[in-house]
Enzyme design. Structure first.
Site, PDB file in Angstrom:
ATOM      1  N   ASN A 176      -3.647  -4.799  -3.116  1.00  0.00           N
ATOM      2  CA  ASN A 176      -2.246  -4.404  -3.284  1.00  0.00           C
ATOM      3  C   ASN A 176      -1.555  -4.333  -1.937  1.00  0.00           C
ATOM      4  O   ASN A 176      -2.166  -4.029  -0.919  1.00  0.00           O
ATOM      5  CB  ASN A 176      -2.139  -3.077  -4.043  1.00  0.00           C
ATOM      6  CG  ASN A 176      -2.132  -1.874  -3.124  1.00  0.00           C
ATOM      7  OD1 ASN A 176      -1.104  -1.513  -2.551  1.00  0.00           O
ATOM      8  ND2 ASN A 176      -3.304  -1.240  -2.954  1.00  0.00           N
ATOM      9  N   SER A 179      -2.586   3.994   5.103  1.00  0.00           N
ATOM     10  CA  SER A 179      -2.226   2.853   4.260  1.00  0.00           C
ATOM     11  C   SER A 179      -2.022   1.615   5.143  1.00  0.00           C
ATOM     12  O   SER A 179      -1.364   1.695   6.182  1.00  0.00           O
ATOM     13  CB  SER A 179      -0.938   3.132   3.488  1.00  0.00           C
ATOM     14  OG  SER A 179      -0.478   1.945   2.848  1.00  0.00           O
ATOM     15  N   ASN A 227      -0.247  -0.909   4.294  1.00  0.00           N
ATOM     16  CA  ASN A 227       0.933  -1.627   3.805  1.00  0.00           C
ATOM     17  C   ASN A 227       2.258  -1.096   4.336  1.00  0.00           C
ATOM     18  O   ASN A 227       3.323  -1.516   3.887  1.00  0.00           O
ATOM     19  CB  ASN A 227       0.938  -1.621   2.272  1.00  0.00           C
ATOM     20  CG  ASN A 227      -0.278  -2.317   1.707  1.00  0.00           C
ATOM     21  OD1 ASN A 227      -0.665  -3.375   2.164  1.00  0.00           O
ATOM     22  ND2 ASN A 227      -0.902  -1.694   0.707  1.00  0.00           N
ATOM     23  N   LYS A 280      -6.086  11.620   5.037  1.00  0.00           N
ATOM     24  CA  LYS A 280      -6.721  10.468   4.392  1.00  0.00           C
ATOM     25  C   LYS A 280      -6.884   9.357   5.417  1.00  0.00           C
ATOM     26  O   LYS A 280      -5.927   8.968   6.087  1.00  0.00           O
ATOM     27  CB  LYS A 280      -5.888   9.967   3.210  1.00  0.00           C
ATOM     28  CG  LYS A 280      -6.600   8.880   2.394  1.00  0.00           C
ATOM     29  CD  LYS A 280      -5.919   8.647   1.068  1.00  0.00           C
ATOM     30  CE  LYS A 280      -6.712   7.686   0.200  1.00  0.00           C
ATOM     31  NZ  LYS A 280      -6.129   7.527  -1.149  1.00  0.00           N
ATOM     32  N   ASN A 317      -9.143   5.193   2.312  1.00  0.00           N
ATOM     33  CA  ASN A 317      -8.046   4.389   1.786  1.00  0.00           C
ATOM     34  C   ASN A 317      -8.542   2.963   1.529  1.00  0.00           C
ATOM     35  O   ASN A 317      -9.745   2.694   1.581  1.00  0.00           O
ATOM     36  CB  ASN A 317      -6.880   4.390   2.785  1.00  0.00           C
ATOM     37  CG  ASN A 317      -5.523   4.361   2.101  1.00  0.00           C
ATOM     38  OD1 ASN A 317      -5.314   3.609   1.154  1.00  0.00           O
ATOM     39  ND2 ASN A 317      -4.598   5.176   2.577  1.00  0.00           N
TER      40      ASN A 317
END
Length: 345
Positions: free
Chosen positions: A115, A179, A181, A221, A250
């Site tokens: 994703n 993340s 992204n 995280k 993650n």
């Protein structure tokens, strides 16, 4: 009878949803769960599976990872499936659409997803309204991040803004600095970035704790693509900053397991079965570095009861699922709970 029919209908819908665009299937699946919620069977979990962690009482170790319900729109429906905790978000101060579609891709041969969603969410104010309406009695985690257009040098302002708004409704708060992204976000995992973000959050929490008369733990995280030296450095930073826990891990930026033919346009964060060995390695080292009492939530590639047991065996206090749940639905939840509840052989 209606509860049995609801369970059969939910399981029977998975093959149909698997033929649709992954993001569309995700949205339809959540809407369907909400419709079926009144008839969903209540899971029976032995009391001996309860876990005391982060100063909180979890009914059992299994939770749902952040990203599945970013906006809190389906918290009650997901909670009815039996998760001991549901982590919502990642949420940002302002609503944002995320990256252009398509941005989620299945890899069924390996039980994976890729994703590049980009923190698409309706904003923290929407989430707070949903939390106030929710009747979910389990543990509520909330993952916070920064808006894509906020300069990395000013990121702490976004994290603090989210903390202020969700604090009263959260049981724990996850600081998402990993993340792949959101451009440059993973730079915040370095010691300087962590000190800046976590330091600002700690200062703000001192005031929020007094105002709301409750202490909400902060967790960080982290990414799976860290070498042993980086994990050791990060563990030392977590200790010195006095955060209450860590979530490992993650999604991965390493797509080599998908082969050289994987399209460049479909690059993003890898989750699912191929991620599990990376997550296990990080969990194991974190436990060794942080000692026996530091809370670790294991997430990444848990697509079976065996994977859940392995993550717990590597040192995680709690585990979360995401991609395995997307592929297998409530069967995975029940499989893991049954395995955890089985008497030792």
């Amino acid at each position: 009878m209606r509860r049995l029919a609801a369970s059969v209908l939910a399981r029977g819908s998975l093959p149909i949803l698997s033929r649709l665009d992954p993001e569309r299937a995700h949205d339809l699946g959540l809407a369907g769960l909400r419709l079926l919620q009144p008839w969903w069977p209540v899971p029976q979990v032995p009391a001996r599976l309860s876990v005391r962690c982060l100063g909180l009482d979890f009914a059992h170790p299994l939770g749902l990872a952040a990203g599945f319900d970013k906006n809190g729109d389906y918290l009650d429906a997901l909670g009815a499936l039996g998760f001991s905790h549901v982590e919502l978000g990642t949420v940002t101060p302002r609503p944002q659409p995320g990256n252009p579609k398509p941005r989620m891709f299945r890899v069924p041969a390996t039980g994976a997803l890729v994703n590049r969603m980009g923190f698409n969410n309706k904003g923290v104010d929407h989430l707070v309204v949903q939390l106030a309406r929710s009747r979910y009695q389990g543990i509520r985690g909330i993952s916070i991040g920064k808006n894509f257009d906020t300069p990395i040098e000013s990121a702490e302002a976004d994290y603090v803004a989210c903390l202020r708004k969700v604090y009263a409704h959260a049981d724990y708060i996850a600081v998402n600095v990993s993340s792949p992204n959101t451009a440059r976000l993973r730079e915040l995992q370095g010691r300087d970035g962590l000190e800046r973000i976590v330091g600002a959050l700690m200062q703000e929490r001192l005031q929020l704790k007094v105002r709301h008369e409750k202490h909400v733990p902060l967790l960080v995280k982290i990414a799976p693509n860290l070498d042993p030296e980086q994990v050791a450095s990060l563990a030392a930073a977590l200790r010195s900053l006095e955060v209450e826990g860590v979530i490992a891990t993650n999604t991965s930026t390493d797509l080599s397991s998908l082969g050289a033919a994987w399209p460049e346009a479909h690059r993003g964060g890898l989750s699912g079965a191929p991620l599990h060995p990376l997550s296990l390695r990080v969990i194991s080292q974190l436990r060794a570095e942080l000692g026996p009492d530091f809370p670790i939530i294991g997430v990444g590639g848990i697509v079976s009861a065996e994977h859940a047991s392995a993550s717990l065996g590597a040192g995680a206090n709690l585990v979360q699922i995401y991609t395995g749940f997307a592929y297998r639905g409530n069967r995975l939840v029940q499989e893991i709970l049954d395995a955890l509840g089985s008497p030792p052989s």
